[in-house]
Structure formats: structure tokens, C-alpha cells
Scaffold this motif. Sequence first.
Motif, short mmCIF file in Angstrom:
data_model
loop_
_atom_site.label_atom_id
_atom_site.label_comp_id
_atom_site.label_asym_id
_atom_site.label_seq_id
_atom_site.Cartn_x
_atom_site.Cartn_y
_atom_site.Cartn_z
N UNK A 69 2.71 18.12 78.84
CA UNK A 69 2.20 18.96 77.77
C UNK A 69 3.00 18.74 76.49
N UNK A 70 2.29 18.50 75.39
CA UNK A 70 2.95 18.32 74.10
C UNK A 70 3.31 19.67 73.51
N UNK A 71 4.54 19.83 73.10
CA UNK A 71 5.00 21.08 72.50
C UNK A 71 4.70 21.12 71.01
N UNK A 72 4.43 19.97 70.42
CA UNK A 72 4.12 19.94 68.99
C UNK A 72 5.36 19.79 68.12
N UNK A 73 5.35 20.45 66.97
CA UNK A 73 6.41 20.33 65.99
C UNK A 73 7.40 21.50 66.09
N UNK A 74 8.60 21.27 65.64
CA UNK A 74 9.63 22.31 65.63
C UNK A 74 10.52 22.14 64.42
N UNK A 75 11.53 23.01 64.32
CA UNK A 75 12.48 22.97 63.20
C UNK A 75 13.90 22.87 63.74
N UNK A 76 14.71 22.12 63.04
CA UNK A 76 16.14 22.05 63.35
C UNK A 76 16.88 21.78 62.03
N UNK A 77 18.19 21.83 62.11
CA UNK A 77 19.00 21.54 60.93
C UNK A 77 20.04 20.49 61.28
N UNK A 78 20.36 19.59 60.36
CA UNK A 78 21.44 18.63 60.59
C UNK A 78 22.82 19.27 60.43
N UNK A 79 22.85 20.55 60.07
CA UNK A 79 24.10 21.26 59.83
C UNK A 79 24.32 22.37 60.86
N UNK A 80 25.57 22.76 61.02
CA UNK A 80 25.89 23.94 61.81
C UNK A 80 25.43 25.18 61.04
N UNK A 81 24.70 26.06 61.68
CA UNK A 81 24.27 27.32 61.06
C UNK A 81 25.05 28.46 61.71
N UNK A 82 25.99 29.07 61.01
CA UNK A 82 26.80 30.15 61.60
C UNK A 82 25.97 31.40 61.90
N UNK A 83 26.42 32.14 62.85
CA UNK A 83 25.77 33.39 63.24
C UNK A 83 25.62 34.32 62.03
N UNK A 84 24.46 34.93 61.92
CA UNK A 84 24.21 35.86 60.82
C UNK A 84 23.72 35.21 59.55
N UNK A 85 23.61 33.89 59.52
CA UNK A 85 23.18 33.19 58.32
C UNK A 85 21.66 33.23 58.17
N UNK A 86 21.20 33.28 56.94
CA UNK A 86 19.78 33.23 56.64
C UNK A 86 19.26 31.81 56.89
N UNK A 87 18.15 31.70 57.59
CA UNK A 87 17.58 30.39 57.92
C UNK A 87 16.40 30.07 57.01
N UNK A 88 15.37 30.89 57.05
CA UNK A 88 14.18 30.68 56.22
C UNK A 88 13.29 31.91 56.30
N UNK A 89 12.23 31.90 55.50
CA UNK A 89 11.23 32.97 55.55
C UNK A 89 10.00 32.51 56.32
N UNK A 90 9.16 33.49 56.66
CA UNK A 90 7.83 33.19 57.17
C UNK A 90 6.87 33.46 56.02
N UNK A 91 6.32 32.40 55.46
CA UNK A 91 5.51 32.49 54.24
C UNK A 91 4.05 32.23 54.58
N UNK A 92 3.18 32.97 53.92
CA UNK A 92 1.76 32.75 54.12
C UNK A 92 0.93 33.71 53.30
N UNK A 93 -0.32 33.86 53.69
CA UNK A 93 -1.27 34.73 52.99
C UNK A 93 -1.20 36.13 53.59
N UNK A 94 -1.01 37.14 52.75
CA UNK A 94 -1.01 38.53 53.22
C UNK A 94 -2.47 39.00 53.33
N UNK A 95 -2.85 39.41 54.53
CA UNK A 95 -4.24 39.84 54.76
C UNK A 95 -4.24 41.20 55.45
N UNK A 96 -5.39 41.87 55.39
CA UNK A 96 -5.51 43.19 56.01
C UNK A 96 -5.54 43.06 57.53
#
Length: 208
Positions: A69-96
Amino acid sequence: DGSDDGGGGGGGEPNYDQHGRLRFAPHTVESIWECCLESMCRPGCDNRLVQYGPRFRLEVFRCPPVGRISKGWGIRSPELIPRGSFVCEYVGEYISDDEAESRGIRYDNQKMSRLMDVYGNGRDAVHMCIDATKFSNVGRFLNHSCEPNVFKQRVFCDHHVRLPRIAFFALVDIPPRVELCYDYGYVDVPGKTMPCLCGAKSCKKLLY
């Protein structure tokens, strides 16, 4: 610097430390309020983080298959991300909520969904959804894991109580090139058919 307008805990405490990491333990604060244009502070104050975007480099990559089964695409970083650090937002269209219900049926038939519930603040708060199907950012590629390393947090950056942002922060220190995942929070009910491909030791095997 955020003593009046910030403070996710409501007592005027800063949301972030000098390194830009959350001062609060995960899942202990319902909302974070960042300083905005109305705040009497300098633009570079420590209570402005999510509104300035990711600090760590992020890359979308093709995940290795799980069995056949193909899992598809994912996200990673080439850097160490310390605990509590901001990673990214979830951006899109706001709908009812009603529109989300309609689209959700169509997306379920297509075996895909990029809808995320979001709630405003206050007595007249409305239930809305963010749809990341037609336009979004890297946040749409965050996969589920039963043992997540990031978590989502409601953040208000412009004090518009009806439109909070959904931000992701690191649950633990995340080594470079490790996939970033969060818990989708699906309710455990009978009749699930969608397999979970997270591969965690505590994997629940089925998503929804």
C-alpha cells in the motif's frame, strides 16, 4: 510584549520563550493569543511567532510504501526541530459546517479528505472547517500517526475570534529527516475500513 494581548493561559504569561518554543505543555491550553496590529508592542516581540511563518526548513517527500500500500506524500525537515517549536500551519479555505458536510461525502467516496474542524471563540462562536483540497500549504501533507511527534493548537493572530489559525508544534525533539505526523483524532467506532499506515508499535490498525 504580549502581557495584555498574549498569554494562552489567560494570565498575561508569554506564550513562547526566548527561543520561540511553547511555554505550555501540549494539550493544556485551548487557545493561544498572539500580539496583533492593535497590540502596544514592538513588531518583533516574542509573542509573535505563528503569524511570521515556519522557522525550520520543511520538505515534502514520497513516503516508502507499507507492504503493498502506498502511503503517499509526507513532510520532514533536514533540521532538528526542538520540542515546543512551531512547525507550520494548516492552511486552506474556511467553509461552513454545512458545506463541509456536503464536501465530506464526496471526499469520502474518493477515499480522501483534507477537512479540519475549527472553532471560533466566544458565546457566538461558529463551527467551521478548513478545506485544504483546492489550495493549501505543506500542512496538508502531514500524515496521521498513533504515536505522533507534533500536535495541533488553535492560535489567534489578529484577534478575529471567528477565524483562528491551526498551528502545529513539536511534541518532542524531532531528529532531522524524520516524518512529521500528528494524531488525526478519529473516534474509535465499529465499522472502520480505512487502514492506518503509520507503522507505530501502538498502531490502532484502522483510521475510520
